[in-house]
Write a protein that holds these residues in place. Sequence first.
Motif, mmCIF file in Angstrom:
data_model
loop_
_atom_site.group_PDB
_atom_site.id
_atom_site.type_symbol
_atom_site.label_atom_id
_atom_site.label_comp_id
_atom_site.label_asym_id
_atom_site.label_seq_id
_atom_site.Cartn_x
_atom_site.Cartn_y
_atom_site.Cartn_z
ATOM 1 N N SER A 39 -11.637 5.024 4.825
ATOM 2 C CA SER A 39 -10.382 5.447 5.449
ATOM 3 C C SER A 39 -9.435 4.264 5.520
ATOM 4 O O SER A 39 -9.860 3.115 5.679
ATOM 5 N N CYS A 40 -8.133 4.544 5.391
ATOM 6 C CA CYS A 40 -7.170 3.448 5.462
ATOM 7 C C CYS A 40 -5.919 3.878 6.209
ATOM 8 O O CYS A 40 -5.618 5.061 6.326
ATOM 9 N N ASP A 41 -5.227 2.894 6.727
ATOM 10 C CA ASP A 41 -3.903 3.057 7.334
ATOM 11 C C ASP A 41 -2.965 2.107 6.605
ATOM 12 O O ASP A 41 -3.359 0.990 6.249
ATOM 13 N N ILE A 42 -1.733 2.541 6.395
ATOM 14 C CA ILE A 42 -0.696 1.663 5.848
ATOM 15 C C ILE A 42 0.412 1.603 6.890
ATOM 16 O O ILE A 42 0.951 2.628 7.284
ATOM 17 N N ILE A 43 0.703 0.394 7.338
ATOM 18 C CA ILE A 43 1.636 0.187 8.444
ATOM 19 C C ILE A 43 2.795 -0.678 7.942
ATOM 20 O O ILE A 43 2.574 -1.707 7.312
ATOM 21 N N GLU A 44 4.018 -0.243 8.236
ATOM 22 C CA GLU A 44 5.201 -1.009 7.834
ATOM 23 C C GLU A 44 5.996 -1.412 9.057
ATOM 24 O O GLU A 44 6.194 -0.617 9.971
ATOM 25 N N SER A 45 6.415 -2.676 9.065
ATOM 26 C CA SER A 45 7.330 -3.161 10.093
ATOM 27 C C SER A 45 8.563 -3.714 9.371
ATOM 28 O O SER A 45 8.652 -3.644 8.149
#
Length: 141
Positions: A39-45
Motif C-alpha cells: 500500500s502507498c500514499d502520495i502526499i504533495e505540499s
Amino acid sequence: MSEFTIDIEKQLTRLGKDIQDFVERIVPLEDKGHDFTPSCDIIESDETFVIKLDLPGLSKKEINIALKEHVLTVKGERAGKLAEDETYRRQERATGVFSRSFALPENVNTAETEARFSNGVLSVTMPKTDVPVDATSIPIK
C-alpha cells in the motif's frame, strides 16, 4: 497550477494505474497466490512530493529504489520462511516479489531525493524545483 492541469495529472495517474492493473492480470507474477502490492500514499505540499510505502517485515537491504526517465521504481521481496517441519494452517500475510513504479512530475528535483525506512514504512521525499536535476539511484537511510 491551473485546474485543467491538475485534472489532466489526475486522469494520467488513473490511466497509469489502470494500465498497471491490466498488465498484472495479463502477465501474472510467478506465484500469484503469494505476491503482494504494498500500500502507498502520495502526499504533495507546496515544497515536496512524498511517497510512503508500507513494507513490514523487510529490511532496507531488501529494498531497491531506482530512477529512470522520471519514473521512480521500488522493488523487493518479502519471503515467508518456515522450518522444515512446519506448514501453514492459514496464511493471510502476502509474501513474494513486488515492484511499484511512479511517474514523477517534471518539477521534481530527483538529485535531492531522500529515502528513509523506519518501522516498516519507506518514505521517499522529493523537493519541488523550477530547474529539474536528474539522479539514477537513491540510497535508503
